[in-house]
Enzyme design. Sequence first.
Site: not given
Length: 348
Positions: A87, A132, A165
């Site tokens: 991530c 994250h 994301d």
Amino acid sequence: MASSDSAYSPAQVAEYLEYIGLPQTFHPSSKPTLDLDYLTTLVTHQITAIPYENLAIHYSAQHAVDLDPQAIFAKIVAARRGRGGYCMENSILFHHMLRALGFADVCYLTGVRTRPRVDGVPQGDSYTGWVHLVNIVAIPAGGRQPPSSSSSSSSSSSVNRYVVDVGFGGDGMTLPMPLVDGLVHHNSVGTQQIRLVRDFIPDQRFRDESRGAQKMWIYQVRNGGAEREWVSFFAFHDQFEFTEPDFAVVNWYTSQSPESFQTFTPLAIRFVRGAGGEDGRRPKVVGKVMLVKGVVKRNLTGKTEVVKVCVTERERVEALREHFGIHLTEEEAESIRGRQVELRGQAA
């Protein structure tokens, strides 16, 4: 290209755009409008060209993740071996590209708390600490002029804010999501739907909004249509920026702690790009291929099928090459020997 505080030079940006296969009409030389269509196209090309994978933890001499933007660029783009990152690597790469492309004053990174999973499904009321990262990007309603333009003013005073994301894996969002409470989106494959809701998470004790308590944005997924329940995957604050020292703390725990699933679960997820979105103007995500430990699965129709079960390291390294385009060096492949996650079974 106008100067920015991006870590990447114009030459590196050009190499990245070529690597992810972005159409020439979206390159800076074409002076594209930096609008939602631009951002969505950039996201689609990044997540289909650059896999989510945590292999640096398992297949490297250091068994560690380097978040220096130049190290990330060298590994993912310059090396041309199909590598991606987990991530923080993918989101930091994307963040600096956004800044170089003209979003320098309207994007930042923020931390995310996830829900622990059992057999891949989030369970329980608790959330983890920050493990994250996501990008928050603001776009004027009419888009922005590219950074080479002599005018820096936006075309509209109305600004829409999105969460992006590019590094969550198989259940991650495949498009920029506006920060709008309850708005439902189709997430590219099958019947999966996603949304953001604004609420307190169970662990929050301070809830007096009149004294400044803040609800979090919660990312939710459901599979199978309106009759299915929404499942909460992660939560974040959109007005709390994370900086490099924060990344370092998050990265150390996520990549090194024996309590982090990343340290005992080799992963690779590659989204599949297809031609022609609903508007006919840009490609879309049409499926995904996933490796969890030694099992390779594919979902191109909304239903997941097992493609291969690897029981030896040779099988897994070959599966990474065949199904993900990831080419490990011999030294990387050998570096997993003797570790907890090594596949030691006998080939069938």
